[in-house]
Design an enzyme around this catalytic site. Structure first.
Site, PDB file in Angstrom:
ATOM      1  CG  ASP A 148       0.218 137.125  44.119  1.00  0.00           C
ATOM      2  OD1 ASP A 148       0.608 138.243  43.738  1.00  0.00           O
ATOM      3  OD2 ASP A 148       0.503 136.647  45.236  1.00  0.00           O
ATOM      4  CD  GLU A 158       3.583 138.974  40.969  1.00  0.00           C
ATOM      5  OE1 GLU A 158       3.934 140.107  41.321  1.00  0.00           O
ATOM      6  OE2 GLU A 158       2.983 138.188  41.732  1.00  0.00           O
TER       7      GLU A 158
END
Length: 589
Positions: free
Chosen positions: A215, A277
């Protein structure tokens, strides 16, 4: 497959060829009628995922959490949130996934944790606590006329307002680029990094996971001193922190260190993959992240194509765009790997994006199915690791005409409140915001999975349960697993065919290189070629409701029609006119 020496990116890897199916645990399948999806619910549907043609599952955060940001605020990296089940339920799920021949990827959320995490509780307990420096604490810049403390700098939170929260106990602010209960971890502190690796990474490697989706993996390295950001939005007090937080000075060092930890920890020979990401980055930066020789990330997610049509100043401000803009942005996902040892991903949906048919296709009853199949044809033909999000395979569409009160997402609620406070409830800014969330809110992806027509919960929960979030009414219109399995012309059954096609031709679909646009300026047609050794793939995709002509490159008669989204009996392979929303893939050898 023969690897081309000029194209090291074609070196085969399991994670390059795999199709990953993303599961949002709260909304996938509720096994005990408490209204929330759970581990046992996921386990009960693994065969469905396998039959779709997926090779791996990625599960969004299932860790213990107050759920202020749907699990992206983690209070304990080594514990499953009790509503989702026990750690043993999770270990059983990993084991069953492996028994079915699939891989198991988990979400790694380590830019920040929850303010309920013990690390942060210790850190905020006093200015002299040993973990004080594990987070970013700063005194106020000053005090306003009313005596309120002024944040240390002008950074804007991704969720609206200031990126700083004042802590009454120690009279200092802490940095949180997201929600006020998501304090950013200080990666400059080596003890903090070691604890992150051990708890968030090592624990799950020891229990058999095959990789991590990382993330906001480009935000770990903040510029020392945390200076004020340049003013780019003159209408706001708060400015994007990207110049000082995105792809920062030590980011590659941190990823190399974590990658080394992973390689040292895994003793059984399994190859762990990581997908970062990474929001926005130059091609050169993307190559640094994903070069095999640098040992940082296996691949990354880029946002260029999903951000088309939104303002760079504020995501929830829509701007006009044409098909050409989207074509160019989509190609940014993979063109940078050509002739390198890098790799990338292709996707249209995830838990942070709306439904792709509404966004890039046509979700009208007339064209939903055919445009959904067109997007499947496109994805099946592009180079990179393919990711499919739950419900995408059903041709799910955005919900319609919801009042803002029905939205659950903290990003929507915080931005709504920030705009209301700064500009007013009836302002032009608010009108634009509400128009934008109807198209691109993250909540469109988060409604419960539709397993059947069963009232009132579509088979997600039992009829007597109250799901945590409202359902999309589309389950009554045939967008559900049970109806689509029975319908040979459904989007679901087409996805199964698309994934079979992709696997059967993986040399040119997954690993194809030298991508070239054909007729780039065309406002209706998306066409391209790419190669693999002596093969060439040509795609012609009609992104309109009109019949559209196309040309085969060089009128080459060796191109054979291999795949498309209209029934074969309706398609004349020699025709050079595409029906509305028709896509065709030709291959020549």
């Amino acid at each position: 497959m023969t690897i081309s020496s000029a194209h090291p990116e074609t070196e085969p890897k399991w994670w390059k060829e795999a199709t990953f199916y993303q599961i949002y645990p709260a909304s996938f399948k509720d096994s005990n009628d408490d209204g929330w999806g759970d581990m046992k619910g996921i386990a009960s549907k693994l065969e469905y995922i396998k039959e779709l043609g997926a090779d791996a599952i990625w599960i969004s955060p299932f860790y213990d959490s107050p759920q202020d940001d749907m699990g992206y605020d983690i209070a304990n990296y080594e514990k499953v949130w009790p509503t989702y089940g026990t750690n043993e339920d999770c270990f059983a799920l990993i084991e069953k996934t492996h028994k079915l021949g699939m891989k198991f990827i988990t979400d790694l959320v380590i830019n920040h944790c929850s303010s309920e995490h013990e690390w942060f509780k210790e850190s905020r307990s006093s200015k002299t606590n040993p973990k004080r420096d594990w987070f970013f604490w700063r005194p106020p810049k000053g005090y306003d006329a009313e005596g309120k403390p002024i944040p240390p700098n002008n950074w804007k939170s991704y969720f609206g307002g200031s990126a700083w929260t004042f802590d009454e106990k120690t009279q200092e602010f802490y940095l949180r680029l997201f929600c006020s209960t998501q304090p950013d971890l200080n990666w400059e502190n080596e003890d903090c990094r070691k604890a992150i690796y051990e708890s968030a990474v090592g624990y799950w490697l020891d229990h058999g996971v095959d990789g991590f989706r990382i993330d906001v993996g480009s935000l770990y390295s903040k510029v020392v001193g945390l200076p004020d950001a340049p003013v780019v939005d003159k209408n706001s007090t708060w400015q994007s922190s990207d110049p000082y937080t995105l792809n920062g000075p030590r980011i590659h060092e941190f990823h190399q260190e974590m990658n080394q930890f992973i390689r040292n920890r895994v003793k059984d020979g399994r190859e762990i993959m990581t997908v970062g990401e990474m929001q926005h980055a130059s091609d050169e930066t993307k190559r640094l992240y994903t070069s095999a020789s640098r040992h940082e990330l296996s691949e990354l997610f880029n946002f260029s194509h999903t951000d088309v049509g939104t303002s760079p100043l504020f995501r929830y401000n829509l701007v006009p765009f044409e098909l050409k803009d989207w074509k160019i942005a989509l190609a940014e996902l993979f063109r940078y790997i050509n002739g390198t040892d890098c790799w990338s991903t292709i996707y249209l949906e995830n838990h942070d994006q709306p439904r792709s048919i509404t966004r890039f296709g046509d979700d009208s009853p007339k064209n939903r199915v055919i445009s959904g199949k067109l997007l499947s044809v496109l994805l099946s033909a592009l180079t990179g690791t393919l990711y499919v999000y739950q419900g995408q395979e059903l041709g799910q569409i955005n919900f319609k005409n919801w009042p803002v009160e029905k939205y659950e997402d903290v990003e929507i609620r915080n931005n709504y409140n920030a705009i209301k406070e700064e500009h007013g409830e009836n302002s032009e800014e608010m009108k634009k915001f509400l128009e934008a969330i109807a198209l691109i809110s993250r909540d469109h992806a988060r409604t419960p999975m539709q397993w059947s027509r069963e009232e009132p919960n579509a088979g997600f929960s039992g009829p007597s349960a109250k799901p945590w979030f409202y359902l999309n009414d589309s389950f009554r219109e045939g967008i559900n697993v049970e109806d689509e399995i029975k319908d040979p012309n459904s989007v679901l059954n087409f996805w199964k065919e698309a994934l079979k096609f992709r696997k059967a031709h993986k040399d040119i679909t997954v690993y194809g290189y030298d991508f070239e646009f054909i007729d780039l300026d065309n406002k209706k047609l998306f066409s391209f070629t790419k190669k693999y050794n002596n093969k060439t793939l040509f795609a012609a995709l009609n992104f309109s409701s009109d019949a559209t002509d196309f040309k085969i490159p060089n009128d080459d008669s060796s191109f054979k029609l291999e795949f498309g989204n209209y029934p074969k009996k309706e398609v004349d392979a020699s025709s050079r006119t595409l029906k509305p929303w028709e896509g065709r893939i030709y291959i020549s050898e």
